[in-house]
Design an enzyme around this catalytic site. Structure first.
Site, short mmCIF file in Angstrom:
data_model
loop_
_atom_site.label_atom_id
_atom_site.label_comp_id
_atom_site.label_asym_id
_atom_site.label_seq_id
_atom_site.Cartn_x
_atom_site.Cartn_y
_atom_site.Cartn_z
N LYS A 83 1.03 -1.05 0.16
CA LYS A 83 -0.39 -0.19 -0.37
C LYS A 83 1.13 1.35 0.49
O LYS A 83 1.37 1.17 1.18
CB LYS A 83 -1.31 -0.10 1.16
CG LYS A 83 -2.65 0.11 1.34
CD LYS A 83 -2.98 0.07 2.15
CE LYS A 83 -4.43 1.09 2.48
NZ LYS A 83 -5.53 0.72 3.79
O1 G3P Z 1 -8.97 1.47 4.21
C1 G3P Z 1 -8.53 2.76 4.92
C2 G3P Z 1 -10.07 2.96 6.05
O2 G3P Z 1 -9.17 2.83 7.42
C3 G3P Z 1 -9.86 4.59 6.25
O3 G3P Z 1 -10.83 4.50 7.06
O4 G3P Z 1 -12.26 5.10 8.45
O5 G3P Z 1 -10.75 5.85 8.96
O6 G3P Z 1 -11.67 7.25 6.91
P1 G3P Z 1 -11.28 5.75 7.67
#
Ligand code: G3P
Length: 221
Positions: A83
């Protein structure tokens, strides 16, 4: 539609993998920071449990640093997808890693232009963060529509991996649009497994079966 789990929690990964629901896993430094234990060991364990692609994120922001980390992460297992953040140095790393046969997932994508560039550089996946766009007052799902349409128009092989998913309706919408992958926090996947009418219906079936058993005490199926 492929379902990935967006977590570094081994119990959740095992639980949903045992149900046959996990096509892959995505992690990031924040998700790893929430777990107890050595992050490197956790990542190695995820790669062992899951046969599908497991995205492991670099933490360097310069080309050389990202390449070194990518090569180290790739040694965790052949299903590792590296990633890489959506920054110019990151795109350079994506290009080189593609040439070396290493798959990448370009993360922190917030515009269709960024997605196009990540695909052109050679990313296997692009990860638009829809929940964070919704939080900022933009429609995250509109971005998914745009990216899926552009990729289809030009037959790009890069898969659209819908990230920062906040509720089950995001999954339905992503599926209708034709996004290749959704990556879900375990609690959202949990919500998707149940419906109040399923619970109500099952309770009624079991209650009726009890009545049948009272009339036929020796009955078994
Ligand atoms: O895969 C990316 C994701 O984990 C981000 O999620 O909820 O931190 O915006 P969030």
């Amino acid at each position: 539609m492929k379902i990935f789990l967006d977590t570094a929690n081994l119990d959740s990964i095992r639980k949903y993998n045992d149900m046959g629901l996990v096509d892959g896993v995505t992690t990031n430094p924040t998700l790893l920071s929430k777990e107890k234990g050595n992050p490197a060991e956790i990542m190695r364990e995820i790669v062992k449990i899951i046969t599908g692609p497991v995205s492991l994120e670099v933490v360097s922001t310069d080309y050389n640093g990202m390449m070194e980390e990518a090569h180290r992460l790739k040694k965790y297992g052949k299903n590792v997808v590296v990633k890489i953040p959506m920054i110019p140095e990151g795109l350079k790393a994506v290009k080189k890693l593609k040439e070396e046969g290493i798959q990448t997932n370009v993360t922190l994508v917030f515009s269709a232009n960024q997605a196009v560039l990540a695909a052109k550089a050679g990313a296997a996946y692009v990860s638009p963060f829809i929940g964070r766009l919704d939080d900022a007052g933009q429609n995250g799902m509109t971005l998914i529509e745009e990216i899926v349409k552009i990729f289809k128009n030009y037959n790009f092989k890069t898969e659209v991996l819908v990230a920062s998913v906040r509720h089950p309706m995001h999954v339905v919408e992503a599926g209708k649009i034709g996004a290749h992958v959704v990556t879900l926090p375990p609690d959202i996947l949990g919500k998707m497994t149940s419906h109040p009418l399923t619970d109500k219906g099952l309770a009624a079936f079991l209650a009726d079966w009890e009545k049948v058993k009272k009339e036929n005490p020796k009955l078994s199926i």
